[in-house]
Write a protein that holds these residues in place. Structure first.
Motif, mmCIF file in Angstrom:
data_model
loop_
_atom_site.group_PDB
_atom_site.id
_atom_site.type_symbol
_atom_site.label_atom_id
_atom_site.label_comp_id
_atom_site.label_asym_id
_atom_site.label_seq_id
_atom_site.Cartn_x
_atom_site.Cartn_y
_atom_site.Cartn_z
ATOM 1 N N ARG A 159 43.422 32.349 43.862
ATOM 2 C CA ARG A 159 43.535 31.238 42.916
ATOM 3 C C ARG A 159 43.299 29.921 43.646
ATOM 4 O O ARG A 159 43.261 29.865 44.869
ATOM 5 C CB ARG A 159 44.923 31.242 42.281
ATOM 6 C CG ARG A 159 46.032 30.809 43.234
ATOM 7 C CD ARG A 159 47.346 31.427 42.872
ATOM 8 N NE ARG A 159 47.396 32.796 43.335
ATOM 9 C CZ ARG A 159 48.218 33.720 42.844
ATOM 10 N NH1 ARG A 159 49.065 33.409 41.886
ATOM 11 N NH2 ARG A 159 48.201 34.950 43.324
ATOM 12 N N PRO A 182 45.145 33.581 38.692
ATOM 13 C CA PRO A 182 44.293 34.171 39.740
ATOM 14 C C PRO A 182 43.216 35.042 39.110
ATOM 15 O O PRO A 182 43.287 35.404 37.936
ATOM 16 C CB PRO A 182 45.290 35.015 40.544
ATOM 17 C CG PRO A 182 46.326 35.407 39.539
ATOM 18 C CD PRO A 182 46.464 34.232 38.604
ATOM 19 N N ASP A 183 42.213 35.393 39.930
ATOM 20 C CA ASP A 183 41.185 36.300 39.436
ATOM 21 C C ASP A 183 41.599 37.747 39.681
ATOM 22 O O ASP A 183 42.747 38.029 40.077
ATOM 23 C CB ASP A 183 39.825 35.968 40.075
ATOM 24 C CG ASP A 183 39.762 36.287 41.575
ATOM 25 O OD1 ASP A 183 40.721 36.869 42.122
ATOM 26 O OD2 ASP A 183 38.740 35.959 42.197
ATOM 27 N N ARG A 219 38.722 32.308 37.215
ATOM 28 C CA ARG A 219 39.869 31.732 37.921
ATOM 29 C C ARG A 219 40.260 30.442 37.205
ATOM 30 O O ARG A 219 39.407 29.739 36.651
ATOM 31 C CB ARG A 219 39.513 31.431 39.379
ATOM 32 C CG ARG A 219 39.224 32.652 40.219
ATOM 33 C CD ARG A 219 38.765 32.281 41.626
ATOM 34 N NE ARG A 219 37.339 32.062 41.690
ATOM 35 C CZ ARG A 219 36.459 32.952 42.162
ATOM 36 N NH1 ARG A 219 36.882 34.137 42.585
ATOM 37 N NH2 ARG A 219 35.176 32.675 42.217
#
Length: 317
Positions: A82, A76-77, A121
């Motif tokens: 994500r 995920p960022d 991501r």
């Protein structure tokens, strides 16, 4: 018939989580809206973006018709969102990565010289069997947003101090989105395995850029032969490496987002030559209404459904 697609679900979090709804009523309305659209469109494989809590995706899947498989990126960022897939067909994960390819140096992301040497991501590739004896490989992405976030003092800002700052951070966002497009293209090359005339491959997701943008063209590969051009009916050596954007096939509502009144197609499906021969149609799964959004994402908290419309392709398997 096999139906594939891509959809940015917009901040799929549970109640009380960052960017998530504030009440159970808002959460149920979002899940109901998402599930209703997916059930209406009936995709077999759907690439998805902005999945926050994986348990929220589980909540959504329980509201879908039939049995579903899921795959989510482990990367995920910083906001916790994500990419992933939901599929009626069993999924095999092929690759989940944030790596920039060899030779691509880190890119500047901040005034203070901060550098990024990976995608913000993860990009995720999976394999399915849409029909006996046939393999389809798909990669999903969510490239760097054009929405600019400026550094503290806190809280983070979406309005610059001056136009010099806006210009610089536009460049930083473009640097990163371009580098991420290069990383995704490297993954596409792996899936094409040297000859897209022999391998069914789809690259899809929220590119955060239009069909003619430089970043999108990076993903298409060798120039020429795109749908609607003079070279389309003339095969050449580039067909082995080329990806075709299905955007020109979209007729009614050729946009997937409205930003400050501007209609944009920033969600795309690109296919290999082999898969292109199987495309029956491509369209935007219209939402009624598709909201008009702006540079203040906090205003979207708790809103139902999504600020993107899904983009869908029907394939003849």
């Amino acid at each position: 018939m096999t139906i594939i697609g891509t959809w940015n679900l917009e901040n799929l979090f549970r109640v009380g989580e960052p960017s998530g709804p504030e009440t159970e009523e808002e959460y149920e309305a979002k899940l109901k809206g998402l599930a209703g659209t997916i059930n209406r469109l009936g995709p077999d494989v759907l690439g998805i973006q902005e999945v926050g809590n994986p348990d929220a995706l589980g909540d959504l899947v329980t509201r879908l018709d039939g049995n579903w498989h899921t795959a989510l990126s482990a990367h995920p960022d910083v906001r916790g969102i994500r990419v992933g897939f939901i599929s009626r067909l069993p999924l095999t994960t092929v690759k989940d990565t944030t790596d920039f390819p060899e030779h691509l140096r880190p890119v500047q992301t901040e005034d203070d010289g901060g550098l990024a040497d990976t995608a913000g991501r993860g990009v995720l590739a999976v394999r399915v069997e849409p029909a006996s004896g046939h393999t389809l490989e798909l990669a999903v992405c969510h490239l760097k947003s054009k929405l600019l976030t400026f550094p503290p003092p806190p809280p983070q800002r979406h309005v610059p101090h001056d136009e010099g700052e806006r210009a610089r951070y536009n460049a930083y966002a473009l640097f990163r989105r371009g580098a991420e497009a290069v990383a995704l293209r490297a993954l596409a090359d792996e899936l094409l395995a040297g000859d897209g005339r022999q391998h069914d491959v789809a690259v899809l997701g929220d590119f955060n850029d239009g069909p003619t943008a430089a970043t999108t063209q990076i993903l298409c590969g060798p120039p020429g032969s795109q749908i609607g051009t003079a070279g389309f009916d003339h095969p050449d050596n580039g067909d082995a490496k080329r990806l075709w954007n299905l955007a020109p096939l979209i007729g009614k509502q050729p946009f997937s987002r409205i930003f400050e009144g501007q209609h944009e197609l920033i969600d795309h499906i690109l296919v290999s030559r082999s898969l292109l021969t199987r495309v029956e149609e491509a369209f935007v799964g219209a939402l009624d209404p598709l909201p008009d959004v702006n540079e203040q994402p906090a205003e979207r908290r708790g809103k139902p459904v999504s600020d993107h419309a899904p983009v869908i392709a029907r394939l003849t398997y």
